[in-house]
Scaffold this active site. Structure first.
Site, PDB file in Angstrom:
ATOM      1  N   ASP A 103      22.528  -0.872  -3.411  1.00 56.28           N
ATOM      2  CA  ASP A 103      21.142  -0.529  -3.714  1.00 56.28           C
ATOM      3  C   ASP A 103      20.277  -1.356  -2.751  1.00 56.28           C
ATOM      4  O   ASP A 103      20.774  -2.286  -2.097  1.00 56.28           O
ATOM      5  CB  ASP A 103      20.841  -0.871  -5.175  1.00 56.28           C
ATOM      6  CG  ASP A 103      19.428  -0.507  -5.578  1.00 56.28           C
ATOM      7  OD1 ASP A 103      18.898   0.490  -5.049  1.00 56.28           O
ATOM      8  OD2 ASP A 103      18.842  -1.220  -6.407  1.00 56.28           O
ATOM      9  N   ASP A 105      16.413  -2.429  -3.406  1.00 54.49           N
ATOM     10  CA  ASP A 105      15.510  -3.380  -4.056  1.00 54.49           C
ATOM     11  C   ASP A 105      16.269  -4.373  -4.924  1.00 54.49           C
ATOM     12  O   ASP A 105      17.054  -3.995  -5.796  1.00 54.49           O
ATOM     13  CB  ASP A 105      14.486  -2.634  -4.914  1.00 54.49           C
ATOM     14  CG  ASP A 105      13.465  -1.901  -4.071  1.00 54.49           C
ATOM     15  OD1 ASP A 105      12.782  -2.559  -3.273  1.00 54.49           O
ATOM     16  OD2 ASP A 105      13.366  -0.666  -4.198  1.00 54.49           O
ATOM     17  N   VAL A 248       2.551   2.958  -9.613  1.00 54.42           N
ATOM     18  CA  VAL A 248       2.496   1.917  -8.580  1.00 54.42           C
ATOM     19  C   VAL A 248       3.625   2.101  -7.570  1.00 54.42           C
ATOM     20  O   VAL A 248       3.442   1.921  -6.361  1.00 54.42           O
ATOM     21  CB  VAL A 248       2.576   0.525  -9.244  1.00 54.42           C
ATOM     22  CG1 VAL A 248       2.942  -0.551  -8.229  1.00 54.42           C
ATOM     23  CG2 VAL A 248       1.258   0.189  -9.924  1.00 54.42           C
ATOM     24  N   HIS A 249       4.803   2.509  -8.054  1.00 53.43           N
ATOM     25  CA  HIS A 249       5.949   2.704  -7.161  1.00 53.43           C
ATOM     26  C   HIS A 249       5.901   4.060  -6.463  1.00 53.43           C
ATOM     27  O   HIS A 249       6.045   4.156  -5.238  1.00 53.43           O
ATOM     28  CB  HIS A 249       7.247   2.569  -7.953  1.00 53.43           C
ATOM     29  CG  HIS A 249       7.512   1.173  -8.435  1.00 53.43           C
ATOM     30  ND1 HIS A 249       7.857   0.150  -7.605  1.00 53.43           N
ATOM     31  CD2 HIS A 249       7.458   0.632  -9.681  1.00 53.43           C
ATOM     32  CE1 HIS A 249       8.022  -0.971  -8.290  1.00 53.43           C
ATOM     33  NE2 HIS A 249       7.778  -0.702  -9.561  1.00 53.43           N
TER      34      HIS A 249
END
Length: 542
Positions: A103, A105, A248-249
């Site tokens: 992944d 993040d 926000v993402h």
């Protein structure tokens, strides 16, 4: 990890200066089919003997309190745990692994604490400016000392909960807003500390690294509404905050802010580059599978590795397959096709994807299509991720080996290695030993005052130790992996369920030889009746 263990016994300072294992379950009492519960040291027919037993326990307690004034030298001699260690739930033979997946993040990327503040502030502004929350909400600020990972939010009652391994609410881990609820209030709300299946369906798990800002914002908004005496529905609060966090993402707000000031949010990582490079040199296949858009991953990787990748080269050369916006966990169950992504034009191609090429970037897709195209078999694949559900639950079902990346593990192990923690833990174990003895002592109503007095003092001392230990980690919720009573937390349970291995950073694997065979420590137990017989019994027997 030493703290994520359950043991039948406790550690007590011995005359030799070393720690020895003792179990009060083994000595004052035992259970037999014919005679039931019996006491070896206390004759139930003789009140005077029972009183003598209480006096003995009292003397042991007084002696223990005098010993509490100094830290035993034996504590300093105890071996420490490695903060950057690899901790194993299920056997893992590295030589059998040929494909490594990651992944992005909080796995490949390392962030500073500024990121949680950024997410909190952006989501807070979205609540006010877009969802029309009171402007006074803009005054609340992110509290780095409040949340831990692995909490649950009760949508119906508006409580943040910390649960143990068995689904019971931790007595000091239930908050409504920022107010800690008493045991009496918990029982009033839930009837019992144990969360039944019906109630659990209304709980939202906060398990990934983004949950810190989300949990804090939930508690702060609930508290703000309570203080302002506003009528509100706690389930709507969660829906709105979750929507704000997602916005926000998905809108790219947080991505653009991070890339605008990468030095403020991203941590450069030479060891990560060396780890990926070593895997390639060993002939391993590497793939990146992330929900983030490619421009964000590309900007972050370029910044973090700019000092280590040769000029004219790209970080993408380290990977055989790069997949962005994968939509995990849907990726693992859907049949969505892969789309080829044009880096220059920022567009998706319409042609079918039947190959996953090294020099290309792909969007969307599914596990089914991934396995069909690559022909990579489950047991030869290992995947690294920080989210126990979105990253690891699906791969585990597909037969992939899994590694949970838990950044806070490093800090918590350092605390467990410290003298203050070990001192309080040793004190607590002695108190628990004495409590075990007094619980096994039966006294008559007339002679019960000394019993009650000692019991109250021991319980008070136990609470002091638990509070001191909790405050070393987090004054609100304590340790991430343990409850105040020493049981594993619900978060620890999910690690055990979905992660073959857990560690603080992927590059910690640099310390493992390529052909290592990782296995759990022999003395780890989940079931309390599973007694381990120490091999030291045979030393010097000949």
């Amino acid at each position: 990890m030493a703290a994520v263990r359950r043991s039948l016994g406790v550690f007590l300072p011995a005359a030799s200066g070393h720690l020895v294992k003792s179990s009060f379950l083994a000595n004052p009492c035992h259970l037999t089919p014919s005679r039931g519960f019996m006491r070896d040291k206390c004759n139930i027919d003789t009140d005077s003997n029972c009183n003598d037993e209480i006096s003995k326990i009292r003397n042991e307690f007084e002696e223990a309190k005098r010993n509490f004034l100094n830290i035993p030298a034996a504590l300093k001699e105890m071996p420490t745990m490695n903060p950057e260690g690899i901790y194993v739930n299920k056997n893992l033979k590295l030589d059998d692994l040929h494909v490594y997946g990651f992944d992005y993040d909080f796995t490949l990327s390392h962030y500073s604490e500024n990121l949680q503040v950024l997410i909190y502030d952006l989501a807070k502004k979205h609540l006010v400016y877009e969802l029309k929350y009171p402007e006074s909400c803009l005054q609340i600020e992110y509290d780095t000392k409040f949340p831990v990972r692995g909490l649950y939010y009760d949508r119906q009652k508006g409580c943040l909960l910390k649960l143990d391994f068995f689904g019971s609410i931790e007595t000091d881990g239930c908050f409504h807003g920022r107010k800690k609820l008493s045991v009496e209030k918990i029982k009033e709300l839930y009837g019992t500390r144990h969360i039944g299946r019906g109630i659990r369906r209304g709980l939202v798990a906060l398990m990934d690294f983004f949950c810190f800002s989300e949990a804090c914002l939930i508690a702060d908004i609930v508290q703000h509404f309570v203080d302002a005496k506003l009528d509100f529905d706690t389930s709507y609060v969660y829906d709105d905050i979750n929507h704000a966090i997602q916005h926000v993402h998905r809108s790219g707000l947080v991505h653009r802010q991070i890339l605008a000031e990468p030095h403020k949010f991203l941590v450069k990582n030479e060891r990560m580059f060396h780890f990926l490079q070593l895997l390639k040199e060993k002939g391993k296949k590497l793939f990146l599978l992330t929900n983030s858009p490619f421009y964000f991953v590309d900007g972050g990787m370029n910044y973090m590795l700019e000092s280590y990748v040769e000029k004219g080269s790209s970080w993408r050369e380290l990977f055989d397959v790069v997949i962005a916006q994968a939509n995990k966990p849907t990726f693992y169950n859907s049949e969505h096709p892969f789309r080829c992504y044009d880096i220059e034009k920022d567009t998706l191609a319409f042609t079918a994807v039947d190959k996953l090429l090294r020099n290309q970037v792909y969007y969307h897709g599914s596990l089914k299509a991934f396995l069909h195209i690559t022909k990579w078999k489950g047991p030869e694949v290992i995947y690294f991720g920080d989210h126990l559900f979105s990253d690891l639950k699906g791969p585990a079902k597909a037969g992939w080996r899994t590694v949970a990346i838990i950044h806070e593990l490093e800090g918590e192990i350092k605390i467990q290695n410290s003298e203050p923690y070990r001192f309080q833990e040793a004190k607590l174990n002695i108190i628990l030993e004495l409590l075990g003895k007094i619980y096994a002592t039966v006294v008559s109503t007339e002679k019960g005052q000394s019993y009650k007095s000692l019991l109250n003092e021991l319980n008070l001392e136990r609470q002091k130790c638990r509070t001191a230990i909790r405050d070393l980690f987090n004054s609100s919720f304590g340790a991430t992996f343990l409850t105040d009573t020493g049981k594993e937390s619900s978060f620890a349970y999910h690690i055990h369920q979905h992660a073959d291995v857990y560690t603080s950073k992927p590059e910690n694997f640099l310390a493992c030889p390529p052909k290592s065979w990782l296995h759990p420590p022999y003395d780890i137990k989940i079931m309390p009746h599973d007694v381990k017989i120490p091999g030291s019994l045979f030393k010097g027997s000949c």
